[in-house]
Design a protein around this motif. Structure first.
Motif, short mmCIF file in Angstrom:
data_model
loop_
_atom_site.label_atom_id
_atom_site.label_comp_id
_atom_site.label_asym_id
_atom_site.label_seq_id
_atom_site.Cartn_x
_atom_site.Cartn_y
_atom_site.Cartn_z
N SER A 348 0.82 -1.21 0.00
CA SER A 348 0.00 0.00 0.00
C SER A 348 0.85 1.26 0.00
O SER A 348 0.40 2.33 -0.43
CB SER A 348 -0.92 0.00 1.22
N ARG A 349 2.08 1.15 0.48
CA ARG A 349 2.97 2.32 0.52
C ARG A 349 3.70 2.54 -0.81
O ARG A 349 4.35 3.56 -0.99
CB ARG A 349 3.99 2.15 1.65
N CYS A 350 3.60 1.62 -1.76
CA CYS A 350 4.26 1.77 -3.05
C CYS A 350 3.50 2.77 -3.92
O CYS A 350 2.27 2.89 -3.82
CB CYS A 350 4.37 0.43 -3.76
N ASP A 351 4.21 3.47 -4.78
CA ASP A 351 3.63 4.51 -5.63
C ASP A 351 3.42 3.93 -7.04
O ASP A 351 4.39 3.66 -7.75
CB ASP A 351 4.57 5.71 -5.68
N ASP A 352 2.16 3.77 -7.44
CA ASP A 352 1.88 3.15 -8.75
C ASP A 352 1.98 4.13 -9.91
O ASP A 352 1.60 3.82 -11.04
CB ASP A 352 0.51 2.47 -8.74
#
Length: 537
Positions: A348-352
């Motif tokens: 959830s903390r990754c930037d898509d």
């Protein structure tokens, strides 16, 4: 009775059964070697999963067809002559074969001692000449047993005790009558040392066996046919069978290695195959890898080669590699609650909006968690594979996108939590392109490099590496595949019918009747409403 695949059936009690009729032209030879001249039968208990039953049936059938192909190849070749030296050299191959065939037999030392005594006193000694009886000290080595008359008398018994017929059939050798007599005579001179070696092994004496040093090197008659290279055989198989691209990439490594070792694979002996495969085990390649993946590739392709008359023998079904048993500490192959929280929180903390790796780490774990799909099926998704039907959202997993294990497309529902997190917005930004990898293919790998992976497969591996970097280090849990176990366990826990969870994950229905009740994508979406959101706080 449900038919699961060609020849394999499941009875009303759940037992798996199959039968294979032995072709009429090789029934006598098959019966002499394997004890069953009419048909072979397959039987597996009801407690075995259908997936495992299919795999074990496939191995069983491949072994039977390999036997049939080997016997036909031996029958096809004309009778081969032998010199006296080559007969003793062939007896050396028999010696190794006979020990390998019996060394794991849980017999007592007394059993082999009895066979030794029977050979000496009941088979050979009764044929001693009268002059020996009168003056035995004149011939302490029993040279009288080498006479033509004694040889002829003891051959039938020697052939039975030494199993020479089975050896010649398995080796694909068709000897002339004179050559057979020479060979059995050479075996006769070495049967007692073989019994004595087996007796020593039964006593736990594994000191080096020096007896093989007495044998000359066996050189089989050179065939007029051109040699067959391992990679050529593999290429012909791949062209005819058209396996999955991933299978070709993985198995090509096996046959490149075989190509480096064997100049001609037309008639590899058991001894040659055993020595080579045992030597494949090293620090980078485990015994389990050789015993499963490599052996499966070899016996599958060579079995096809025998049936197509490209090669004369397939020794690989008989080769066994000892694999150390592993201790299992983990209760299940699914992620536990702490591992689920660690992975999904990090995702959830990754930037898509950044790199493809960031996009994959953001969404692939979440999609796998809510679908139980294989990670590679998700990393190969394209924007056009995400569809809307009547207000519901689905992902189409198709062979045209990449590798699908069953080679059959399926449509899986997207959990409402994925939609709530903004997955559809992410898909819209892809503008019809691949979601998790660049469409630009890398340059073709050189012939001496490891088989290349597709971009989606490489991304799947990168996601697995990323999961490991989060501290999910238990070697008993797969960083990607464990989501399938996690999904199925949760689905069962909340009461989702197994028909629906099987359809979502892509597991084949266990019975023919279940295939008639295949759920629709809308049915699956309705069932997935029971699946709760993962809570990370």
């Amino acid at each position: 009775m449900a038919v699961l695949m060609a020849g394999l059936k499941r009875t009303s009690t759940g037992v798996y059964v199959a039968r294979k009729v032995i072709p009429e032209d090789i029934r006598p030879a098959y019966g002499a070697k394997y004890g069953k001249a009419w048909e072979e039968k397959f039987h597996l208990d009801a407690g075995v999963s259908e997936h495992e039953a299919r795999a074990r049936f496939g191995e069983w059938l491949a072994d039977i067809e390999t036997r049939i192909g080997g016997l036909r190849a031996a029958k096809k070749n004309g009778p081969q002559p032998l010199t006296r030296q080559s007969a003793y050299a062939l007896a050396g191959r028999w010696y190794s074969w006979f020990l390998a065939r019996n060394e794991h037999d849980l017999r007592t030392p007394a059993h082999w001692k009895t066979l030794s005594d029977t050979l000496v006193w009941d088979v050979i000694r009764p044929h001693a000449p009268e002059e020996y009886e009168q003056r035995p000290k004149d011939d302490p080595e029993w040279d009288w047993k080498l006479s033509a008359e004694v040889r002829e008398e003891v051959r039938p018994a020697i052939a039975i005790e030494a199993q020479t017929g089975a050896f010649l059939i398995e080796q694909g050798l068709n000897l002339s009558t004179d050559a057979t007599n020479l060979f059995v005579d050479a075996v006769s001179d070495n049967l007692l040392p073989a019994f004595q070696r087996l007796e020593a092994l039964a006593r736990g004496d594994y000191s080096p066996d020096t007896h093989p040093q007495v044998f000359p090197q066996f050189e089989q008659q050179v065939s007029a046919q051109p040699p067959v290279k391992a990679l050529e055989l593999f290429g012909a198989w791949a062209k005819a069978v058209q396996p999955a691209e991933g299978t070709v990439y993985r198995w090509e490594t096996v046959f490149k290695e075989a190509d480096r070792h064997f100049s001609d694979v037309r008639n590899i002996s058991y001894d040659q195959a055993k020595v080579w495969m045992t030597g494949l085990v090293n620090e980078e390649r485990s015994a389990n890898t050789v015993a499963t993946a490599w052996r499966t590739a070899l016996k599958t392709v060579f079995s096809w080669g025998v049936l197509e008359k490209i090669v004369d023998s397939n020794p690989f079904p008989q080769v066994r590699i000892n694999v150390p048993r592993k201790n299992v500490e983990r209760e299940t192959k699914a992620f536990d609650a702490a591992e689920v929280k660690t992975i999904l929180s990090a995702a959830s903390r990754c930037d898509d909006t950044k790199s493809f790796t960031e996009r994959a780490c953001r969404w692939v774990p979440w999609i796998c968690a809510y679908t139980g799909a294989r990670a590679g099926e998700i990393t190969q998704l394209r924007a056009g594979d995400i569809q809307e039907r009547g207000g519901l959202y689905f992902a189409r997993l198709t062979p045209s996108a990449g590798k699908i294990k069953t080679r059959k497309a399926r449509t899986v529902p997207l959990h409402e939590h994925l939609v709530a997190q903004g997955f559809l917005t992410f898909v819209a930004r892809a503008k019809g392109q691949a979601l998790f990898y660049t469409a630009v293919r890398p340059a073709k790998a050189k012939s001496d490099e490891r088989p290349r992976q597709s971009p989606a497969e490489r991304m799947r591996s990168q996601v697995g590496t990323w999961v490991r970097s989060l501290g999910i280090a238990d070697p008993e849990v797969s960083p990607n595949h464990a989501w399938r176990h996690t999904f199925k366990a949760m689905a069962a826990r909340v009461g989702i019918d197994e028909r629906y969870s099987d359809a979502i994950t892509g597991h084949v229905p266990p019975t023919t009747g279940r295939k008639y009740t295949t759920p629709t994508p809308e049915d699956l979406a309705e069932a997935l409403k029971k699946f709760p959101r993962y809570k990370l706080d």
